[in-house]
Design an enzyme around this catalytic site. Structure first.
Site, PDB file in Angstrom:
ATOM      1  N   THR A 260       1.629  -3.363  -7.848  1.00 58.56           N
ATOM      2  CA  THR A 260       2.880  -3.982  -7.394  1.00 58.56           C
ATOM      3  C   THR A 260       3.252  -5.171  -8.273  1.00 58.56           C
ATOM      4  OG1 THR A 260       2.511  -3.356  -5.118  1.00 58.56           O
ATOM      5  CG2 THR A 260       3.828  -5.336  -5.458  1.00 58.56           C
TER       6      THR A 260
ATOM      7  N   ARG B 276       5.124   5.641   5.330  1.00 59.17           N
ATOM      8  CA  ARG B 276       4.215   4.480   5.287  1.00 59.17           C
ATOM      9  C   ARG B 276       4.883   3.298   4.551  1.00 59.17           C
ATOM     10  NH1 ARG B 276       1.882   1.102   1.099  1.00 59.17           N
ATOM     11  NH2 ARG B 276      -0.051   0.246   1.912  1.00 59.17           N
TER      12      ARG B 276
ATOM     13  N   GLY C 169       3.922  -0.659   3.200  1.00 54.07           N
ATOM     14  CA  GLY C 169       2.828  -1.612   2.986  1.00 54.07           C
ATOM     15  C   GLY C 169       3.281  -3.050   3.204  1.00 54.07           C
ATOM     16  N   ASP C 170       2.555  -3.964   2.595  1.00 51.26           N
ATOM     17  CA  ASP C 170       2.839  -5.396   2.774  1.00 51.26           C
ATOM     18  C   ASP C 170       4.031  -5.890   1.961  1.00 51.26           C
ATOM     19  OD1 ASP C 170       1.119  -4.777   0.463  1.00 51.26           O
ATOM     20  OD2 ASP C 170       1.380  -6.911   0.040  1.00 51.26           O
TER      21      ASP C 170
ATOM     22  N   THR D 177      -0.846  -8.321  -3.856  1.00 53.18           N
ATOM     23  CA  THR D 177      -0.887  -6.935  -4.324  1.00 53.18           C
ATOM     24  C   THR D 177      -2.216  -6.325  -3.879  1.00 53.18           C
ATOM     25  OG1 THR D 177      -0.787  -5.483  -6.277  1.00 53.18           O
ATOM     26  CG2 THR D 177      -1.782  -7.645  -6.599  1.00 53.18           C
TER      27      THR D 177
ATOM     28  N   GLY E  21      -2.179  -2.845   1.088  1.00 56.29           N
ATOM     29  CA  GLY E  21      -1.184  -3.491   1.932  1.00 56.29           C
ATOM     30  C   GLY E  21      -1.593  -3.650   3.383  1.00 56.29           C
TER      31      GLY E  21
END
Ligand code: ASP
Length: 322
Positions: free
Chosen positions: A184, A212, A214-215, A235, A238
């Site tokens: 990321t 899905r 992630g963070d 990164t 997540g």
């Protein structure tokens, strides 16, 4: 005095005390914050992206616009299999992108699970500036993009399709470290006015479950900025970053006196303590209001770029696990 009145007065007292503390903190930081040269820091080995962000800062662009210029470089890079065009698809073969932005005023915007739009960090800024909302997802985010002049593009390159078809033969989902599925882009910039802005942009984990998230596009997890204190980006895995609200935690630790490096280390340790022998990677990167940067990661292999005084340097980060 009756009981309720007593407690109300007590609460007002506590509230007033913390406001005074907050103001004193902001004043102290303001007096210390002499920024002579702008700074850009960026996750992983995205040299060109960080350089472009640094150049934009040098021309006087604000922190968030500069960070987006940097993020756009990787979003448009077909060779980067974890951000934008050329990003790895989900297990159904669809590339979906997530991004978040935050500025020095605490404004933020994010987009989740967007298909066929390359510059999702720019789109997140448009959500922040042109809508009354903070987050748009999926089809709604894509329609908003089309209404604002973005073009549809297939994000799946021949190369990422080939790799996905190879993966499909066994379909084993086993995210290990940063070997080939975590990259990321998170960029934090400090501009000439001493303000901080940042971006986090990703295609998420390779071959993730459909839907899905992630963070990265979750404000406070993949990215957080408090212009009185500093900013942080994340990164790696997540799910683990979300569980500790990682970037917010790093900024709060800096508010309480930790250096950027110490704050990132503490956040990594919280993840480490919860996972016996983690096989995944997580890294945090932070920048404070005075221009100090720091980072920490779980596993070997993470580095970041820092642009300052016309030097764009790669800094290796020592992992918590040796
Ligand atoms: N943090 C990203 C996610 O979980 C993945 C990455 O950093 O590569 O979606």
């Amino acid at each position: 005095m009756n009981r309720r009145l007593f407690f109300n007065r007590l609460l007002i007292g506590v509230g007033a005390a913390s406001i005074v503390k907050e103001k004193a903190y902001a004043n102290k930081k303001k007096n210390n914050s002499v920024v002579k040269n702008p700074i850009s820091i960026c996750t992983w080995d995205f040299k060109e992206a960080n350089f472009q962000a640094g150049m934009a800062l040098e021309t006087g662009k604000d922190a968030l616009s500069s960070a987006i210029i940097g993020a756009n470089v990787e979003e448009e890079n077909p060779k980067n299999s974890t951000v934008g065009y050329g990003g790895a698809p989900d297990r159904e073969g669809t590339v979906t992108l997530d991004a978040a932005v935050m500025d020095y005023k605490g404004n933020c915007g994010s987009v989740l699970g967007v298909e066929k739009i390359i510059n999702v960090s720019s789109l997140a800024k448009d959500v922040m500036e042109k809508t009354p909302h903070v987050i748009l997802s999926g089809k709604g985010a894509q329609n908003f993009a089309l209404n604002n002049g973005y073009k549809l593009n297939s994000l799946l390159t021949d190369d990422s399709k080939k790799k996905w078809m190879e993966w499909k033969k066994k379909s084993v989902y086993n995210p290990k470290t940063n070997v080939d599925n975590h990259d990321t882009i998170g960029i934090l910039c400090l501009d000439k006015k001493g303000n901080i802005g940042g971006v986090c942009s990703t295609s998420g984990l390779a071959y993730k479950m459909e839907g899905r998230i992630g963070d990265s596009p979750i404000i406070g997890s993949g990215l957080y900025i408090d212009n009185n204190v500093g900013g942080a980006v994340a990164t790696g895995m997540g799910e683990e970053i979300i569980k500790i609200v990682g970037s917010f935690l790093v900024v709060e630790l800096m508010r309480n006196g930790k250096t950027p490096k110490q704050a990132c280390e503490e956040a990594i340790l919280r993840i480490y303590r919860k996972n016996k022998s983690p096989k995944f990677q997580v890294a945090f990167l932070a920048l404070d209001k005075q221009g100090n940067s720091g980072s920490s990661c779980l596993q070997e292999g993470f580095s970041y770029y820092r642009y300052k005084n016309n030097i764009n340097k790669n800094l290796k980060v020592k992992p918590i696990i040796n």
